[in-house]
Design a protein around this motif. Sequence first.
Motif, PDB file in Angstrom:
ATOM      1  N   ASP A   1       0.751  -1.247   0.025  1.00 14.53           N
ATOM      2  CA  ASP A   1      -0.077  -0.039   0.073  1.00 14.53           C
ATOM      3  C   ASP A   1       0.747   1.143   0.026  1.00 14.53           C
ATOM      4  O   ASP A   1       0.610   2.364  -0.684  1.00 14.53           O
ATOM      5  CB  ASP A   1      -1.008  -0.050   0.935  1.00 14.53           C
ATOM      6  CG  ASP A   1      -1.903  -1.102   0.950  1.00 14.53           C
ATOM      7  OD1 ASP A   1      -2.127  -1.588  -0.112  1.00 14.53           O
ATOM      8  OD2 ASP A   1      -2.520  -1.433   2.173  1.00 14.53           O
ATOM      9  N   LYS A   2       2.016   1.155   0.756  1.00 12.32           N
ATOM     10  CA  LYS A   2       2.912   2.311   0.758  1.00 12.32           C
ATOM     11  C   LYS A   2       3.501   2.475  -0.670  1.00 12.32           C
ATOM     12  O   LYS A   2       3.418   3.632  -1.148  1.00 12.32           O
ATOM     13  CB  LYS A   2       4.240   2.175   1.738  1.00 12.32           C
ATOM     14  CG  LYS A   2       3.697   2.290   2.977  1.00 12.32           C
ATOM     15  CD  LYS A   2       4.875   2.502   4.111  1.00 12.32           C
ATOM     16  CE  LYS A   2       4.892   2.301   5.520  1.00 12.32           C
ATOM     17  NZ  LYS A   2       6.092   1.799   6.080  1.00 12.32           N
ATOM     18  N   ALA A   3       3.851   1.554  -1.413  1.00 16.39           N
ATOM     19  CA  ALA A   3       4.492   1.658  -2.741  1.00 16.39           C
ATOM     20  C   ALA A   3       3.242   2.233  -3.573  1.00 16.39           C
ATOM     21  O   ALA A   3       3.630   3.028  -4.432  1.00 16.39           O
ATOM     22  CB  ALA A   3       4.734   0.020  -3.195  1.00 16.39           C
ATOM     23  N   ALA A   4       1.991   1.958  -3.366  1.00 16.56           N
ATOM     24  CA  ALA A   4       1.233   2.353  -4.226  1.00 16.56           C
ATOM     25  C   ALA A   4       0.807   3.952  -3.819  1.00 16.56           C
ATOM     26  O   ALA A   4       0.794   4.815  -5.003  1.00 16.56           O
ATOM     27  CB  ALA A   4      -0.426   1.644  -4.102  1.00 16.56           C
ATOM     28  N   GLU A   5       1.192   4.249  -2.719  1.00 14.03           N
ATOM     29  CA  GLU A   5       0.878   5.821  -2.379  1.00 14.03           C
ATOM     30  C   GLU A   5       1.958   6.620  -2.971  1.00 14.03           C
ATOM     31  O   GLU A   5       1.717   7.326  -3.360  1.00 14.03           O
ATOM     32  CB  GLU A   5       0.852   5.877  -0.936  1.00 14.03           C
ATOM     33  CG  GLU A   5      -0.511   5.689  -0.279  1.00 14.03           C
ATOM     34  CD  GLU A   5      -0.308   5.170   1.127  1.00 14.03           C
ATOM     35  OE1 GLU A   5       0.608   5.761   1.891  1.00 14.03           O
ATOM     36  OE2 GLU A   5      -1.236   4.738   1.884  1.00 14.03           O
ATOM     37  N   ALA A   6       2.846   5.829  -3.162  1.00 10.71           N
ATOM     38  CA  ALA A   6       4.389   6.470  -3.493  1.00 10.71           C
ATOM     39  C   ALA A   6       4.348   6.409  -5.276  1.00 10.71           C
ATOM     40  O   ALA A   6       5.350   6.929  -5.843  1.00 10.71           O
ATOM     41  CB  ALA A   6       5.719   5.776  -3.158  1.00 10.71           C
ATOM     42  N   GLY A   7       3.473   5.885  -5.812  1.00  3.55           N
ATOM     43  CA  GLY A   7       3.048   5.923  -7.168  1.00  3.55           C
ATOM     44  C   GLY A   7       3.726   4.802  -7.886  1.00  3.55           C
ATOM     45  O   GLY A   7       3.911   4.606  -9.161  1.00  3.55           O
ATOM     46  N   ILE A   8       4.034   3.479  -7.209  1.00  6.21           N
ATOM     47  CA  ILE A   8       4.726   2.450  -7.845  1.00  6.21           C
ATOM     48  C   ILE A   8       3.570   1.636  -8.396  1.00  6.21           C
ATOM     49  O   ILE A   8       2.391   1.198  -7.594  1.00  6.21           O
ATOM     50  CB  ILE A   8       5.454   1.669  -7.022  1.00  6.21           C
ATOM     51  CG1 ILE A   8       6.499   2.682  -6.623  1.00  6.21           C
ATOM     52  CG2 ILE A   8       5.853   0.376  -7.356  1.00  6.21           C
ATOM     53  CD1 ILE A   8       7.424   2.145  -5.444  1.00  6.21           C
ATOM     54  N   PRO A   9       3.225   1.312  -9.789  1.00  5.66           N
ATOM     55  CA  PRO A   9       1.880   0.590 -10.049  1.00  5.66           C
ATOM     56  C   PRO A   9       1.877  -0.942  -9.518  1.00  5.66           C
ATOM     57  O   PRO A   9       3.121  -1.423  -9.044  1.00  5.66           O
ATOM     58  CB  PRO A   9       2.294   0.463 -11.625  1.00  5.66           C
ATOM     59  CG  PRO A   9       3.858   0.769 -11.840  1.00  5.66           C
ATOM     60  CD  PRO A   9       4.147   1.340 -10.599  1.00  5.66           C
ATOM     61  N   SER A  10       0.781  -1.594  -9.436  1.00  6.26           N
ATOM     62  CA  SER A  10       0.504  -2.714  -8.615  1.00  6.26           C
ATOM     63  C   SER A  10       1.366  -3.858  -9.138  1.00  6.26           C
ATOM     64  O   SER A  10       1.431  -4.217 -10.526  1.00  6.26           O
ATOM     65  CB  SER A  10      -0.957  -3.080  -9.057  1.00  6.26           C
ATOM     66  OG  SER A  10      -0.912  -4.582  -8.662  1.00  6.26           O
ATOM     67  N   ILE A  11       2.200  -4.492  -8.557  1.00  7.93           N
ATOM     68  CA  ILE A  11       3.183  -5.519  -8.939  1.00  7.93           C
ATOM     69  C   ILE A  11       2.109  -6.719  -9.267  1.00  7.93           C
ATOM     70  O   ILE A  11       2.774  -7.341 -10.427  1.00  7.93           O
ATOM     71  CB  ILE A  11       4.115  -5.875  -7.697  1.00  7.93           C
ATOM     72  CG1 ILE A  11       4.993  -4.514  -7.390  1.00  7.93           C
ATOM     73  CG2 ILE A  11       4.998  -7.186  -7.957  1.00  7.93           C
ATOM     74  CD1 ILE A  11       5.634  -4.424  -6.212  1.00  7.93           C
ATOM     75  N   MET A  12       1.281  -7.095  -8.307  1.00 11.33           N
ATOM     76  CA  MET A  12       0.849  -8.348  -9.027  1.00 11.33           C
ATOM     77  C   MET A  12      -0.172  -8.302 -10.176  1.00 11.33           C
ATOM     78  O   MET A  12      -0.218  -9.332 -10.900  1.00 11.33           O
ATOM     79  CB  MET A  12      -0.323  -8.749  -7.780  1.00 11.33           C
ATOM     80  CG  MET A  12       0.385  -9.305  -6.360  1.00 11.33           C
ATOM     81  SD  MET A  12       1.825 -10.173  -6.690  1.00 11.33           S
ATOM     82  CE  MET A  12       1.135 -11.802  -6.866  1.00 11.33           C
TER      83      MET A  12
END
Length: 1008
Positions: free
Chosen positions: A645-656
Amino acid sequence: MPHDLPKAYDPTAIEDHWAAYWVREKLFVQPTPAAGERLDGKSFVILLPPPNVTGRLHMGHMLNQTEMDILTRWRRMSGDRALWLPGTDHAGIATQMMVERQLAAEGTSRQQLGREAFEARVWEWKCHYGGAILEQMKRLGVSVDWSREYFTMDERLSVAVREAFVRLYHQGLIYRGAYIVNWCPRCQTAISDLEVEHVEQKGHLWEIRYPILRPAGGGPSEEFITVATTRPETMLGDTAVAVHPDDERYKHLHGKKLRLPLMNREIPVITDEWVSREFGTGAVKVTPAHDPNDFALGERHHLPKINVMDETAHINAEGGAYAGLDRFAARKRIVHDLEAQGLLAGVKDHINNVGHCDRCKTVVEPRLSMQWFVKIQPLADRAIEAVEKGYIRFTPENYKKIYLNWMANIYDWCISRQLWWGHRIPAWHCAVCGRITVPEPGTTGDPRECEHCGSGEITQETDVLDTWFSSGLLPVSVFGWPRIITGAGAPSYPSRGEARAEDRVGSEDRADFDAFYPTTLLVTGFDILFFWVARMIMLGCWFAPDIKMPDGSDRLLAEAVPFREVYIHALVRDANREKMSKTKGNVLDPIEIVSKYGTDAVRFTLASMASPGTDIAFNVARTEGYRAFANKIWNAARFIFMNVDKAAEAGIPSIMDRFRRPYSSEEISAIRSSLKDIPQRAAEGIKRLLELPSDSKGLFGLPLIGSEAIEDRWIVTLLYRTAGEVNKALEEYRFDAAANTVYQFFWGSFCDWYLEIAKLRLDFGPALNMQEFSHREPTEEEDKILERRSIACRSLVPLLLVFESSLRMLSPFMPFISEELWHAVWEGNPPRKSIALAIFPKPYQISEAVPEVIEQMALLQSVITEVRALRKESGVEEKAEISIELKIGADSRSLIEENRDIIERLARVSEVRLVDQISAGLPRHHTPAFDVAVVYERTIDVAAERERHTKDIAKYEKQLASGERDLANPSFVASAPAHVVEGRKKMVAETRVLLEKARAALRALPPE
Ligand SMILES: [Zn+2]
Ligand SMILES: [Zn+2]
């Protein structure tokens, strides 16, 4: 938020949900292959030993089903066409008793109701209460194909039962005969040897004098022959006394007659080698109608068989003056009368092995009655051959010998039961000529007239078939036999005229049979090895050869067996290894334990202890431990999702999302162009993600990681290795080894090490406004944040993928929690409907798997563990960071250099100093690979230390004085057991050392 897992793991909430989902979505349905469909891959077919329709789930079922479910889920996930077929048994005696009890409570009985109404009543009972056990199974989430659920009284299966009977009859393998059977006077039916429970009881041995008659009607002589019996009431049916032909004591009596007391009947003295001269007086009374040995004697000597008891074990008209008495009342009266007539020679106490009805605990009465039998030898011969030739394999192997031994000594099988609930025997008695009519094979209609005299006065046999006769047919009948073999593949048996066309057994699609027979495996307990397993083998090997192979060739014995493997599981005992029993009150109810700890934890407990041939001592403390294991997995998931979720907030697209499906090239170029405005540092991580392959092999196999970090390469390699071990263990039915390996991996490696190391890299920093960077360069501070994010993004990939794979590996053992978390990993949008349909990890060989990384990581782990131990020993406070000195071989130095951040974090080390020599005076540990020391100046509270040592000294002095006093006391030394005296001496010696140490430590303290 798809990742919004509840804080606490609550098994009941998730288990009810998924259990219902699996049934609703028909996930475990294995459809009949379409005609002509090419069957790729292996089949895995397994029959559930059908529980009684009256049954409730017990620990034995829970173990049995856990093992079957683990294997079925594992094989399904490994790509096999898995079919686990459930059903229930109509359980003749048990169900009839249940309904009879109900009727009794209503003040009526089955006799008052009549047969038809009674049968209707049992069906009604079945609809209301039957199959509760299947509902329990649904709640426990067993992965059976519910669309194929059967009941042994279903029309489809009843056709098979009838066909088997008539076929055996016309093959000359069924006969009817007067026979000694184990009779239950309460259930009023014959019961098999296997259903008799022998209990040692205190009884008596009565010695009775039988007067010898003078020749030619000369009346009684003064001489007697004395016989001994534990059941004097049976003497009413005596028809001889037997002695051994060589017994000198009785040689003069050969050919003489005796007068049977109380009955005034003349009976002969006969000679037979079977009589033991050593037992009792060497003379035995012979009651052919009430004892199996006497029955055999009676057959050999053509003695009359006088049945003196009725179905309820009351003496009948043949019992003269005792008619109407219950057997035990008759026993009392007979002993009394014999004594009054001076014919009772003695009474001795005697320990007797008394047979009891397994169902109702009534004393079984051997009794002569008319029964139906299968001439078993030809069936047994094939069943022996099938096992001897290895077409059926037993695990554990010793059951092969037990099975063959039983088969070699098998008796004809009494298949009739005097019940109203069951498959009624398809034979009709003629009132005119007294002969029997059995319908033609391949037909379903009932005969209308006697086939011998043509009379219409025929009535169907009232007996029903033994329940095991129908369950013994299940492997063939559930897949469509006998409907599939009319026509070309029809068997040869003596045919007597054409059957009416409308009565012929219809032809059915044979696709199921071709696809699923022989079944793969049978998992069952030892207790039904003969009842059920042996009978399935006999009946399968007898009937299946009539069914041609799919290619039209003859079916050989190897393909006629009902299953290829039999796994016999052990018993579940209580925590003290005692057998569970109602009388002892130590029975554990699996449903109760499940509602407390969750199904997953109970399954894991059973699996972790289940290995071939070993009984399980079920201890709920262990279940509590596995509940904690589930919790650990839950918390690991929460930690991972928090970072996603933190990654998503930081603008990283969904890995899965990247792994759910391959991106199209348009999508990829769209993402690439959107990266234009993002600073180089941040874009790196995302570009990396795009470069990862996303084929289905990568998705459902093992993660492809694209990472150089040692912990990533290590965990992936370990995952491969663990997958290999788990697969191998399951192939060998080592459920314990498989479960413990998964446990070790998940808790010991993934949670305790990998997650801890991963925390080093998971730093997304404060929020940044990325849009701004399109018109200005990031500051130095922002640049650092972006770089850390790139690292975090890279390490999230293996973290997520290894976790996802681990869930798949865990799934057969803990299907519920793995399903819940798997859906969460895929953000509620998984590539398949269930983790149970995903692929089980296999030991693939790919370039990321590097065995040497395991040794490298082991070295790092060892350094960390030693430092942790040293810290503890040296009293370093929990939170303090310290330096260490490490003396290690030159070839390992670069490994340490490159991974010093791991050591620093996991051992709370501020600095790792690689040295050639450990500085003098430092607390150190030596291992074959390295020496390590902690650099630590302890600041001590002198006053507190002084107090501690002073207290210790006082304590030791007291202990020492008391020990020395005891040892100085001669009466203590003389009277106490040797080990107590030894223990005291040891304590004194050890206390002396401790006391000296404490005194030295006190002296060494600096003055305050
Ligand atoms: Zn009974
Ligand atoms: Zn007739």
